[in-house]
Design a protein around this motif. Sequence first.
Motif, PDB file in Angstrom:
ATOM      1  N   UNK A 269       3.305  10.124  -4.768  1.00 13.63           N
ATOM      2  CA  UNK A 269       3.583   8.985  -3.898  1.00 13.63           C
ATOM      3  C   UNK A 269       2.438   7.988  -3.926  1.00 13.63           C
ATOM      4  N   UNK A 270       2.769   6.742  -3.569  1.00 13.53           N
ATOM      5  CA  UNK A 270       1.793   5.680  -3.317  1.00 13.53           C
ATOM      6  C   UNK A 270       2.213   4.985  -2.034  1.00 13.53           C
ATOM      7  N   UNK A 271       1.291   4.898  -1.056  1.00 18.15           N
ATOM      8  CA  UNK A 271       1.520   4.180   0.195  1.00 18.15           C
ATOM      9  C   UNK A 271       0.796   2.838   0.145  1.00 18.15           C
ATOM     10  N   UNK A 272       1.525   1.751   0.381  1.00 18.44           N
ATOM     11  CA  UNK A 272       0.922   0.415   0.408  1.00 18.44           C
ATOM     12  C   UNK A 272       1.272  -0.275   1.723  1.00 18.44           C
ATOM     13  N   UNK A 273       0.407  -1.173   2.176  1.00 15.66           N
ATOM     14  CA  UNK A 273       0.703  -1.928   3.386  1.00 15.66           C
ATOM     15  C   UNK A 273       1.897  -2.842   3.121  1.00 15.66           C
ATOM     16  N   UNK A 274       2.880  -2.757   3.990  1.00 16.75           N
ATOM     17  CA  UNK A 274       4.120  -3.501   3.774  1.00 16.75           C
ATOM     18  C   UNK A 274       3.873  -5.004   3.691  1.00 16.75           C
ATOM     19  N   UNK A 275       2.940  -5.523   4.489  1.00 14.63           N
ATOM     20  CA  UNK A 275       2.700  -6.969   4.458  1.00 14.63           C
ATOM     21  C   UNK A 275       1.883  -7.412   3.253  1.00 14.63           C
ATOM     22  N   UNK A 276       1.419  -6.465   2.429  1.00 13.80           N
ATOM     23  CA  UNK A 276       0.724  -6.811   1.191  1.00 13.80           C
ATOM     24  C   UNK A 276       1.564  -6.476  -0.039  1.00 13.80           C
TER      25      UNK A 276
END
Length: 331
Positions: A269-276
């Motif tokens: 998995x990769x988690x990224x900030x939704x607004x970025x």
Amino acid sequence: MKNLTLVLTILALIATACSNNKPKEKTVEKAAEVQRTQAYLGLKDGGEWKWVTKNNGNEQWEYQGGEFHPVNELKVDEKHTDHSFDIQFEGPGWESDKVGYRIYLDWRNAIDIFGKKTESPVLHKVGLDGFDSYHEVSDWGVDVLKVGSSLGIGSVAFWDGEKAIRVEKTDSLYSKVESGADKSKVTVNYYGWEINDIKTTLQSTLEIEAGSYLTKYTLKLSEALPNLASGIVKHDGAEVQVFTDIKDGWTCLATFGVQTLQEDKLGMCVFVKTDQLLEVTEDKYSDVVVMKPENNELTYYFGAAWEQDASAVTSMEEFKALLTEQAKYIQ
């Protein structure tokens, strides 16, 4: 005289009794600190560099002879490239009691996974006898992922609109490791990264906590660069999902299936900030997330769980449940 002797004897008996009845002082033994994370970097010395022709026909420098020993930091030798044999398992590694990772300190600059079957630190012993050893399953675990030309797991790259380009062209590389009982960190600085007609210095840190399958990846650029990317290597038959309900404000790209070198199940998995997050896409080798840095900085998380590790995950549903529990490590 007899009366005096009797009195003294009685007083002595009373004093002894009182002494025996005093509460004993508690002895507090400080428990030994349990090492649950580690960052490790091994370098060879005692040998020599030689110009060789590899089996694939490539000509390059190779470090022959010598022994590996741990170092806290190093500036990567200009002669170093893939399979130079001068750096233990080709770059720094970091691990928790759940999982281990490594990053190649060469033109590939990709991240690989060590599946662990033990909670004890193992990286200092991995690869001492050569590269082939950690591709064979042992008591501690094994290298589970074939990275190839892909982003492996969570590698940083630039998205040119069609493909993810890893950090390939640089002036020099520097790495440092810091180990702690409950948290460990790897620093990798890429000086003069040349990409998209820009030359920038990329400072990066990779951090892992005890109990966590996730790595926190923090990036700082000296010059603005849009469309930074990361992602996960593609494997035929692996299920791909995008979750927005695991952690508020974060989007998770996840894959699950038979996608290890050992032909067993692995979740990544990769988690990224939704607004970025600019887009979720793909190229020939990887499923990709494209991101927009803020003030030339970017932070995301990546992680993996293997069916032979403590998670014993066997499905995407189980992997998502694990990630929901692991989301507490995302800040």
